[in-house]
Design a protein around this motif. Structure first.
Motif, short mmCIF file in Angstrom:
data_model
loop_
_atom_site.label_atom_id
_atom_site.label_comp_id
_atom_site.label_asym_id
_atom_site.label_seq_id
_atom_site.Cartn_x
_atom_site.Cartn_y
_atom_site.Cartn_z
N ARG A 71 16.28 -15.07 18.53
CA ARG A 71 16.71 -13.70 18.30
C ARG A 71 15.60 -12.66 18.51
N LEU A 72 14.35 -13.10 18.63
CA LEU A 72 13.24 -12.17 18.83
C LEU A 72 12.80 -12.18 20.28
N PRO A 73 12.35 -11.03 20.80
CA PRO A 73 11.84 -11.01 22.17
C PRO A 73 10.65 -11.94 22.32
N ASP A 74 10.53 -12.54 23.49
CA ASP A 74 9.43 -13.46 23.76
C ASP A 74 8.33 -12.75 24.56
N THR A 75 8.00 -11.52 24.15
CA THR A 75 6.98 -10.73 24.83
C THR A 75 6.09 -10.06 23.80
N ALA A 76 4.84 -9.78 24.19
CA ALA A 76 3.92 -9.06 23.30
C ALA A 76 4.45 -7.65 23.08
N PRO A 77 4.28 -7.06 21.94
CA PRO A 77 3.50 -7.53 20.80
C PRO A 77 4.31 -8.34 19.79
N TRP A 78 5.52 -8.74 20.15
CA TRP A 78 6.35 -9.51 19.23
C TRP A 78 5.72 -10.88 18.96
N ALA A 79 5.69 -11.25 17.68
CA ALA A 79 5.20 -12.58 17.29
C ALA A 79 5.79 -12.89 15.91
N ALA A 80 5.89 -14.17 15.61
CA ALA A 80 6.43 -14.57 14.31
C ALA A 80 5.78 -15.87 13.86
N TRP A 81 5.57 -15.98 12.56
CA TRP A 81 5.05 -17.20 11.94
C TRP A 81 5.94 -17.52 10.75
N HIS A 136 -4.25 -16.64 -6.44
CA HIS A 136 -2.87 -17.10 -6.37
C HIS A 136 -2.55 -17.59 -4.96
N VAL A 137 -1.91 -18.74 -4.88
CA VAL A 137 -1.44 -19.25 -3.59
C VAL A 137 -0.05 -18.68 -3.36
N ARG A 138 0.12 -18.03 -2.23
CA ARG A 138 1.39 -17.38 -1.90
C ARG A 138 2.03 -18.07 -0.70
N GLU A 139 3.32 -18.23 -0.76
CA GLU A 139 4.09 -18.83 0.33
C GLU A 139 4.83 -17.72 1.07
N VAL A 140 4.79 -17.77 2.40
CA VAL A 140 5.49 -16.79 3.22
C VAL A 140 6.56 -17.53 4.01
N ASP A 141 7.79 -17.05 3.91
CA ASP A 141 8.89 -17.66 4.66
C ASP A 141 8.83 -17.27 6.13
N LEU A 142 8.65 -15.96 6.38
CA LEU A 142 8.63 -15.48 7.76
C LEU A 142 7.82 -14.20 7.84
N LEU A 143 6.91 -14.13 8.80
CA LEU A 143 6.12 -12.93 9.07
C LEU A 143 6.37 -12.56 10.52
N VAL A 144 6.87 -11.34 10.74
CA VAL A 144 7.21 -10.88 12.09
C VAL A 144 6.37 -9.66 12.42
N VAL A 145 5.72 -9.71 13.60
CA VAL A 145 4.98 -8.57 14.13
C VAL A 145 5.83 -7.98 15.24
N VAL A 195 4.70 -4.71 10.81
CA VAL A 195 4.62 -6.11 10.40
C VAL A 195 5.57 -6.28 9.22
N TYR A 196 6.41 -7.31 9.28
CA TYR A 196 7.43 -7.51 8.27
C TYR A 196 7.30 -8.88 7.64
N LEU A 197 7.18 -8.90 6.31
CA LEU A 197 7.17 -10.14 5.55
C LEU A 197 8.60 -10.32 5.03
N ILE A 198 9.22 -11.41 5.43
CA ILE A 198 10.64 -11.63 5.14
C ILE A 198 10.82 -12.84 4.25
N GLU A 199 11.54 -12.64 3.18
CA GLU A 199 11.89 -13.72 2.25
C GLU A 199 13.26 -14.25 2.66
N LEU A 200 13.34 -15.53 2.95
CA LEU A 200 14.60 -16.12 3.39
C LEU A 200 15.29 -16.82 2.23
N LYS A 201 16.59 -16.65 2.15
CA LYS A 201 17.40 -17.32 1.14
C LYS A 201 18.60 -17.96 1.83
N ASP A 202 18.97 -19.14 1.41
CA ASP A 202 20.14 -19.81 1.96
C ASP A 202 21.24 -19.80 0.91
N TRP A 203 21.72 -18.61 0.62
CA TRP A 203 22.76 -18.43 -0.38
C TRP A 203 24.07 -18.15 0.31
#
Length: 115
Positions: free
Chosen positions: A4-14, A25-34, A39-47
Motif C-alpha cells: 500500500r505504500l509507494p516504493d520510491t524515496a522518500p517513502w520508507a517503513a519499518w 524504558h524499552v519501547r516497541e514500535v509496530d510501524l514507523l512510516v517516513v 514521520v508517523y509512528l503507528i500502533e497496530l491493533k487486530d480488533w
C-alpha cells in the motif's frame, strides 16, 4: 502495508522493532512510516467489531456479542514518538489525533472506530 505504500524515496517503513529511551524504558514500535509529509509512528491493533469511547477507555463491541474495554493507546504512542524523536536528535512534530474521536474515523483491522 508493503503493497500500500509507494516504493520510491522518500517513502520508507519499518515494522516490529524496539528502542531504548533515554529513561531506560524499552519501547516497541509496530510501524514507523517516513513520507514526504512527515514521520508517523503507528500502533497496530487486530480488533474486530465496533469501537466507541467511554469514560476514557475504548470499548470494543465484538462481532459475536459482548464488550471488551481497552486503554487508549494514544498517550503511550505520543510518549514513544517523543522519545524516539529525542533519540534521533529532532524535536517531535506530532500531528497524531489529539482528539481521538473528534470527527476522526479509523479502520484498524476489522474494527471501525467511531464516536
Amino acid at each position: 502495508m508493503r503493497t500500500r505504500l509507494p516504493d520510491t524515496a522518500p517513502w520508507a517503513a519499518w515494522s516490529n522493532f524496539t528502542f531504548t529511551a533515554q529513561t531506560g524504558h524499552v519501547r516497541e514500535v509496530d510501524l514507523l512510516v517516513v513520507s514526504p509529509s512527515g514521520v508517523y509512528l503507528i500502533e497496530l491493533k487486530d480488533w474486530r467489531g465496533k469501537l466507541t469511547w467511554q469514560n476514557g477507555s475504548w470499548v470494543q463491541a465484538k462481532p459475536g456479542g459482548g464488550r471488551r474495554f481497552h486503554r487508549s493507546p494514544v498517550h503511550l504512542v505520543n510518549q514513544k514518538s517523543k522519545e524516539l524523536a529525542s533519540l534521533l536528535g529532532r524535536p517531535p512534530q506530532i500531528s497524531a489525533c489529539r482528539k481521538m474521536f473528534g470527527g476522526w474515523h479509523f479502520r484498524c483491522g476489522g474494527a471501525v472506530c467511531s464516536r
